[in-house]
Enzyme design. Structure first.
Site, PDB file in Angstrom:
ATOM      1  N   GLY A  66      75.740  23.221  56.394  1.00  0.00           N
ATOM      2  CA  GLY A  66      77.119  23.030  56.855  1.00  0.00           C
ATOM      3  C   GLY A  66      77.650  21.650  56.527  1.00  0.00           C
ATOM      4  CB  CYS A  67      76.190  18.296  56.968  1.00  0.00           C
ATOM      5  SG  CYS A  67      76.057  18.421  58.771  1.00  0.00           S
ATOM      6  CB  ILE A  68      75.702  20.316  51.856  1.00  0.00           C
ATOM      7  CG1 ILE A  68      74.422  19.497  51.996  1.00  0.00           C
ATOM      8  CG2 ILE A  68      76.067  20.525  50.384  1.00  0.00           C
ATOM      9  CD1 ILE A  68      73.170  20.210  51.491  1.00  0.00           C
ATOM     10  CB  ALA A 106      79.749  15.961  52.604  1.00  0.00           C
TER      11      ALA A 106
END
Length: 156
Positions: A46-48, A51
């Site tokens: 999710g963070c990838i 970002a």
């Protein structure tokens, strides 16, 4: 803990970025709108997604005179790795002590797959050039986060 109130001065902070350089909110006062987004953990799916969406639309943020800062409890070395592996073009800040996360009310109880634990609540704050909080996004969708933030910036 509650989020800071829209209209109030955003809580001040100084953290180190992926290069070990100090970055303070006051560095941008009078110059840029700050998009301060908190994410749970570098190099997770999710963070990838979140970002990379920002990375791919950075020119749009630049046109709106906005700087994006990502904050997580990850150590500097992990942030460097995230930047390098995903070719990110904005600063990531390390909040290992979670002091800034607590000031912004984003360190809290999370539920995932039936278990409860303390962690970063994925939240984005838009801080005006005057240092005041303009908007809080607490229902963040990682796939559309960048577009959602850009739409809000256009209305401010």
């Amino acid at each position: 803990m509650a989020f800071p109130k829209v209209g109030n001065l955003a809580p001040a902070f100084t953290l180190v970025n992926q290069n070990g350089e100090k970055v303070s909110l006051k560095d941008f006062k009078g110059k840029k709108t700050v998009v301060l987004y908190f994410y749970p953990k570098a190099l997770t799916p999710g963070c990838i997604t979140q970002a990379c969406g920002i990375r791919d639309t950075k020119k749009d943020f630049d046109k709106l005179d906005a700087v994006v800062l990502g904050v997580s409890p990850d150590p500097v070395k992990k942030l460097q790795s995230f930047i390098e592996k995903k070719e990110l073009n904005f600063d990531l800040l390390s909040d290992e002590e979670k002091t800034v996360a607590e000031k912004y009310g984003v360190w809290g109880l999370k539920k995932f797959m039936g278990r409860e634990f303390m962690g970063i609540l994925r939240t984005t704050f838009i801080i005006g050039k005057d240092g005041r909080l303009k908007h809080v996004m607490d229902k963040v969708k990682t796939k559309t986060h960048h577009d959602d933030v850009l739409e809000i910036l256009k209305t401010l």
